[in-house]
Scaffold this motif. Structure first.
Motif, short mmCIF file in Angstrom:
data_model
loop_
_atom_site.label_atom_id
_atom_site.label_comp_id
_atom_site.label_asym_id
_atom_site.label_seq_id
_atom_site.Cartn_x
_atom_site.Cartn_y
_atom_site.Cartn_z
N ALA A 1 -9.16 -12.49 -7.15
CA ALA A 1 -8.11 -12.28 -6.16
C ALA A 1 -8.44 -11.17 -5.17
CB ALA A 1 -6.79 -11.95 -6.86
N LEU A 2 -9.31 -10.24 -5.56
CA LEU A 2 -9.61 -9.08 -4.70
C LEU A 2 -10.18 -9.47 -3.35
CD1 LEU A 2 -9.64 -6.01 -4.46
CD2 LEU A 2 -11.91 -6.01 -5.51
N PRO A 3 -11.12 -10.45 -3.24
CA PRO A 3 -11.62 -10.81 -1.90
C PRO A 3 -10.52 -11.29 -0.95
CG PRO A 3 -13.06 -11.70 -3.60
CD PRO A 3 -11.85 -11.15 -4.31
N ASN A 4 -9.49 -11.96 -1.48
CA ASN A 4 -8.39 -12.40 -0.61
C ASN A 4 -7.63 -11.20 -0.04
OD1 ASN A 4 -8.98 -15.09 -1.19
ND2 ASN A 4 -7.63 -15.12 -2.97
N THR A 5 -7.39 -10.20 -0.88
CA THR A 5 -6.71 -8.99 -0.41
C THR A 5 -7.58 -8.22 0.57
OG1 THR A 5 -5.43 -8.80 -2.46
CG2 THR A 5 -5.66 -6.82 -1.13
N LYS B 1 -3.05 -15.49 -2.45
CA LYS B 1 -3.30 -15.17 -3.86
C LYS B 1 -4.27 -13.99 -3.99
CE LYS B 1 -2.14 -19.72 -5.66
NZ LYS B 1 -1.46 -20.14 -4.42
N GLY B 2 -3.80 -12.83 -3.51
CA GLY B 2 -4.54 -11.59 -3.67
C GLY B 2 -4.09 -10.86 -4.92
N MET C 1 -0.85 -11.54 -7.54
CA MET C 1 -1.03 -11.68 -8.98
C MET C 1 -0.17 -10.66 -9.74
SD MET C 1 -2.89 -14.25 -9.43
CE MET C 1 -4.04 -15.30 -8.53
N MET C 2 -0.05 -9.46 -9.18
CA MET C 2 0.77 -8.43 -9.81
C MET C 2 2.24 -8.85 -9.85
SD MET C 2 1.18 -5.55 -11.27
CE MET C 2 2.26 -4.13 -11.44
N VAL C 3 2.72 -9.41 -8.75
CA VAL C 3 4.12 -9.85 -8.70
C VAL C 3 4.36 -10.95 -9.72
CG1 VAL C 3 5.86 -10.99 -7.27
CG2 VAL C 3 4.43 -9.19 -6.29
N GLN C 4 3.41 -11.89 -9.83
CA GLN C 4 3.54 -12.95 -10.83
C GLN C 4 3.55 -12.38 -12.24
OE1 GLN C 4 4.13 -16.15 -9.75
NE2 GLN C 4 4.12 -15.08 -7.78
N GLY C 5 2.72 -11.36 -12.46
CA GLY C 5 2.68 -10.72 -13.77
C GLY C 5 3.98 -10.01 -14.11
N THR D 1 3.03 -12.17 -1.25
CA THR D 1 4.00 -13.06 -1.89
C THR D 1 4.74 -13.91 -0.86
OG1 THR D 1 4.31 -11.44 -3.67
CG2 THR D 1 6.01 -13.13 -3.41
N VAL D 2 5.12 -13.30 0.27
CA VAL D 2 5.82 -14.05 1.31
C VAL D 2 4.97 -15.19 1.85
CG1 VAL D 2 6.75 -13.89 3.66
CG2 VAL D 2 7.31 -12.13 1.98
N PHE D 3 3.66 -14.92 2.04
CA PHE D 3 2.77 -15.92 2.63
C PHE D 3 1.94 -16.66 1.57
CE2 PHE D 3 3.61 -12.97 6.09
CZ PHE D 3 3.82 -13.82 7.16
#
Length: 324
Positions: free
Chosen positions: A105-109, A267-268, A272-276, A262-264
């Motif tokens: 997920a880090l590359p997306n962020t 998957k950064g 992932m943190m919000v899903q967790g 999360t709004v958009f």
């Protein structure tokens, strides 16, 4: 002189690397204690996520196998030993190693933050120059008002507004598309607005402060073109003034992009943190906190080294005032 500057930077890097150990130790202890204070039982939660009713006997057996009944300090040391080896545990929600999830997920962020920085800088520099050039005029007041609004309006509201305007009304972007460059444009614009609000006023004030220095007034008195005054005399000093703040900003963007992601549906690591959090996946939450702390520290070390390398006064301060 180059050798002396290299020695100073080498000493600085060693000092910063040594401080990482203490910082990470404090962060790991705080994270572990907060998670342990939570009433959530990770074993029961894993059963609940798959729609199964946890059997108390089975739960007790699994807890014993995982060492969750051991004293807290034994659990902490065992967990810390795993982190040192690069093992952040297995996510309860995804049933995958946390390092694998966050690494993917880090590359997306990073892509989102990098694009937002490029957009923000492209807008901040000209508006900052214009605001400083027309100090206290209606142009200056208008730009400062815009920067105030950019900081005052919540990012998630701006993101939803952009989605509605460009995705629903104008249909210029796909609301459901979460892949490719086009999926990053609107979230990057949302983050870039925050960057502009944060830096335009600071850039304006820094330009005004440097412009009052005798060496700048002397350059103008010699009849040098204004673009040369800015590029040779003003911008180098303004950059040194704003560079330390860049590390804090980049760290804040990496750690604070969760709402925008999360709004958009980007998957950064923030997404992932919000899903967790929603799934009460405490293993993923622990890993995220450690990861984002390490990324924040590395970025600030890089910024600090650059600041010292470009600023002889800071090198002199580290050497005890013996700069030559």
């Amino acid at each position: 002189m180059i050798k002396k500057a290299g020695d100073v930077l080498y000493r600085l890097i060693l000092q910063r690397l040594a401080s990482i150990v203490g910082i990470l130790l404090v962060v790991t202890i705080g994270t572990f204690v907060l998670i342990k204070l939570s009433p959530i039982d990770p074993v029961s939660m894993k059963f609940n996520l798959v729609g199964a009713t946890p059997d108390p006997v089975v739960v007790a057996q699994i807890r014993e196998q995982l060492g969750l009944n051991d004293p807290w300090w034994q659990q902490y040391l065992r967990w810390l030993g795993q982190i040192v080896q690069g093992d952040f545990g297995e996510s309860i929600l995804y049933a995958l190693p946390v390092a694998t999830i966050l690494g993917g997920a880090l590359p997306n962020t990073l892509g989102l933050v990098s694009l937002a920085l490029v957009m923000g800088i492209a807008v901040t520099i000209p508006l900052g120059i214009v605001s400083a050039k027309y100090q206290d005029s209606w142009i200056d007041h208008g730009i400062r008002l815009v920067t105030f609004l950019a900081l005052a309006i919540p990012g998630f509201w701006v993101g939803l507004l952009l989605l509605y305007l460009f995705g629903v009304k104008l249909q210029l972007v796909s609301v459901t598309n979460t892949n490719g460059f086009s999926a990053y444009v609107l979230p990057a614009v949302t983050l870039a607005l925050w960057i502009c609000g944060l830096y335009i006023r600071r850039l304006r004030n820094a330009i005004l402060e440097v412009s009052r220095q005798p060496f700048v007034e002397g350059a103008r008195a010699l009849g040098l073109p204004e673009w040369m005054v800015y590029t040779r005399y003003i911008f180098p000093h303004v950059g040194l003034m704003l560079l330390p703040m860049m590390g804090v900003t980049m760290g804040a963007m990496l750690g604070g992009s969760a709402v925008i992601e999360t709004v958009f549906s980007i998957k950064g690591i923030g997404y992932m943190m919000v899903q967790g959090i929603m799934a009460r996946d405490y293993v993923l939450m622990q890993g995220y906190i450690i990861w984002i702390t390490m990324v924040f520290i590395v970025i600030n070390i890089i910024i600090d080294v650059l600041s010292v390398w470009l600023n002889p006064k800071r090198r002199a301060a580290i050497k005890g005032g013996s700069y030559e």
